[in-house]
Motif scaffolding. Structure first.
Motif, PDB file in Angstrom:
ATOM      1  N   SER A 129       0.818  -1.211   0.000  1.00 24.24           N
ATOM      2  CA  SER A 129       0.000   0.000   0.000  1.00 24.24           C
ATOM      3  C   SER A 129       0.850   1.259   0.000  1.00 24.24           C
ATOM      4  N   ALA A 130       0.227   2.325  -0.467  1.00 28.02           N
ATOM      5  CA  ALA A 130       0.822   3.666  -0.450  1.00 28.02           C
ATOM      6  C   ALA A 130      -0.264   4.628   0.027  1.00 28.02           C
ATOM      7  N   PRO A 131      -0.535   4.667   1.333  1.00 30.29           N
ATOM      8  CA  PRO A 131      -1.687   5.422   1.833  1.00 30.29           C
ATOM      9  C   PRO A 131      -1.558   6.937   1.743  1.00 30.29           C
ATOM     10  N   PHE A 132      -0.368   7.443   1.419  1.00 27.94           N
ATOM     11  CA  PHE A 132      -0.180   8.885   1.331  1.00 27.94           C
ATOM     12  C   PHE A 132      -0.147   9.384  -0.112  1.00 27.94           C
ATOM     13  N   ALA A 133      -0.400   8.480  -1.062  1.00 24.82           N
ATOM     14  CA  ALA A 133      -0.407   8.863  -2.470  1.00 24.82           C
ATOM     15  C   ALA A 133      -1.575   9.805  -2.768  1.00 24.82           C
ATOM     16  N   SER A 134      -1.397  10.650  -3.739  1.00 22.51           N
ATOM     17  CA  SER A 134      -2.453  11.573  -4.201  1.00 22.51           C
ATOM     18  C   SER A 134      -3.025  12.383  -3.046  1.00 22.51           C
ATOM     19  N   SER A 135      -2.136  13.049  -2.322  1.00 25.43           N
ATOM     20  CA  SER A 135      -2.536  13.904  -1.192  1.00 25.43           C
ATOM     21  C   SER A 135      -3.329  13.139  -0.149  1.00 25.43           C
ATOM     22  N   GLU A 136      -2.789  12.003   0.272  1.00 24.74           N
ATOM     23  CA  GLU A 136      -3.338  11.161   1.331  1.00 24.74           C
ATOM     24  C   GLU A 136      -4.631  10.438   0.935  1.00 24.74           C
ATOM     25  N   THR A 137      -4.971  10.427  -0.346  1.00 26.29           N
ATOM     26  CA  THR A 137      -6.106   9.604  -0.772  1.00 26.29           C
ATOM     27  C   THR A 137      -5.728   8.130  -0.685  1.00 26.29           C
ATOM     28  N   GLY A 138      -4.558   7.762  -1.190  1.00 31.96           N
ATOM     29  CA  GLY A 138      -4.032   6.418  -1.042  1.00 31.96           C
ATOM     30  C   GLY A 138      -4.297   5.502  -2.211  1.00 31.96           C
ATOM     31  N   LEU A 139      -3.496   4.440  -2.289  1.00 35.01           N
ATOM     32  CA  LEU A 139      -3.682   3.390  -3.288  1.00 35.01           C
ATOM     33  C   LEU A 139      -3.022   2.106  -2.812  1.00 35.01           C
ATOM     34  N   VAL A 140      -3.392   1.001  -3.467  1.00 35.32           N
ATOM     35  CA  VAL A 140      -2.838  -0.315  -3.156  1.00 35.32           C
ATOM     36  C   VAL A 140      -2.475  -0.989  -4.477  1.00 35.32           C
ATOM     37  N   ARG A 141      -1.296  -1.621  -4.512  1.00 34.66           N
ATOM     38  CA  ARG A 141      -0.852  -2.297  -5.732  1.00 34.66           C
ATOM     39  C   ARG A 141      -0.589  -3.772  -5.444  1.00 34.66           C
ATOM     40  N   VAL A 142      -0.874  -4.603  -6.447  1.00 34.84           N
ATOM     41  CA  VAL A 142      -0.716  -6.051  -6.335  1.00 34.84           C
ATOM     42  C   VAL A 142       0.197  -6.549  -7.451  1.00 34.84           C
ATOM     43  N   VAL A 143       1.167  -7.381  -7.064  1.00 33.81           N
ATOM     44  CA  VAL A 143       2.020  -8.063  -8.036  1.00 33.81           C
ATOM     45  C   VAL A 143       1.787  -9.558  -7.879  1.00 33.81           C
ATOM     46  N   PHE A 144       1.378 -10.213  -8.948  1.00 28.25           N
ATOM     47  CA  PHE A 144       1.106 -11.645  -8.899  1.00 28.25           C
ATOM     48  C   PHE A 144       2.405 -12.454  -8.933  1.00 28.25           C
ATOM     49  N   GLY A 145       2.426 -13.535  -8.150  1.00 32.08           N
ATOM     50  CA  GLY A 145       3.546 -14.441  -8.196  1.00 32.08           C
ATOM     51  C   GLY A 145       3.447 -15.351  -9.415  1.00 32.08           C
ATOM     52  N   PRO A 146       4.526 -16.057  -9.773  1.00 38.65           N
ATOM     53  CA  PRO A 146       5.819 -16.003  -9.092  1.00 38.65           C
ATOM     54  C   PRO A 146       6.605 -14.746  -9.478  1.00 38.65           C
ATOM     55  N   LEU A 147       7.324 -14.194  -8.501  1.00 34.10           N
ATOM     56  CA  LEU A 147       8.145 -13.024  -8.773  1.00 34.10           C
ATOM     57  C   LEU A 147       9.477 -13.450  -9.379  1.00 34.10           C
ATOM     58  N   THR A 148       9.985 -12.622 -10.255  1.00 37.03           N
ATOM     59  CA  THR A 148      11.310 -12.848 -10.810  1.00 37.03           C
ATOM     60  C   THR A 148      12.297 -11.914 -10.129  1.00 37.03           C
ATOM     61  N   ASP A 149      13.565 -12.264 -10.197  1.00 35.18           N
ATOM     62  CA  ASP A 149      14.592 -11.384  -9.645  1.00 35.18           C
ATOM     63  C   ASP A 149      14.605 -10.071 -10.418  1.00 35.18           C
TER      64      ASP A 149
END
Length: 205
Positions: A58-78
């Protein structure tokens, strides 16, 4: 003040000793030093049903404290993932609600064998000043961009400055095989002098 470097570093398990940034396997990078990306991080369970655990940050302070959440699906690569390389993004259209201040992943809340994403927004004032709000996104998570209107259910704060969503969890408290939602509130009564926590049981959310 500013965050020195916003991002999420992922390290391989099983090691010991002291690790530094050079030992990371994967880095989820932010395009901003002030959005608080990585303020809350959850890894797994599997949100999109492909058998791999996923990463939610999460980035709860994004866009003047409006906030956002990001998802990265596995499997992750290096290597490094830029903001534009994430698989799913959840945003809010409610100003200054700190969307993503608390996040949780429930393994299954409604019996469909798909995980749910729970996002807290303690600054939401729709019901009362800073009463807070919880957004639940059911049926798993697919790739794309989503907003708070896409939530499948909501838990609404009722007390002024209660700030529900400050912290959230999704364990199975009653051993029925369904994840439940546990919500912390800084103030849980009309006098604003007592914090507390509430539970919404899976199957009722």
């Amino acid at each position: 003040g500013e965050w020195a470097t916003a991002g999420v570093r992922i390290y391989e398990g099983g090691g010991n000793g002291t690790l530094d940034s050079g030992d990371q396997l994967t880095y989820l990078d932010s395009s901003s030093s002030t959005d608080g990306y990585g303020f809350e991080v959850r890894i797994g369970p599997d949100l999109n049903g492909d058998g791999y655990g996923d990463v939610v940050a999460s980035a709860p302070f994004a866009s003047s404290e409006t906030g956002l959440v990001r998802v990265v699906f596995g499997p992750l690569t290096d290597g490094e993932y830029e903001y534009s390389e994430v698989d799913a993004t959840f945003t809010s259209d409610v100003a200054s609600e700190y969307f993503g201040y608390g996040i949780a992943i429930g393994r299954d809340m409604d019996g469909d064998d798909l995980a749910e994403l729970v996002i807290g927004a303690p600054g939401n004032s729709d019901n009362d000043d800073y009463a807070g709000w919880i957004y639940v996104y059911g049926g798993g998570v697919r790739a794309g961009d989503f907003d708070n209107g896409d939530a499948t259910s909501n838990i609404e704060g009722t007390y002024s400055f209660g700030q529900i969503g400050f912290s959230v969890g999704a364990p199975d408290l009653d051993s029925d095989g369904l994840s439940d939602v546990v919500v912390a509130a800084i103030n849980q009564d009309a006098d604003q002098n007592a914090g507390g926590a509430s539970v919404s049981y899976g199957g009722t959310i």
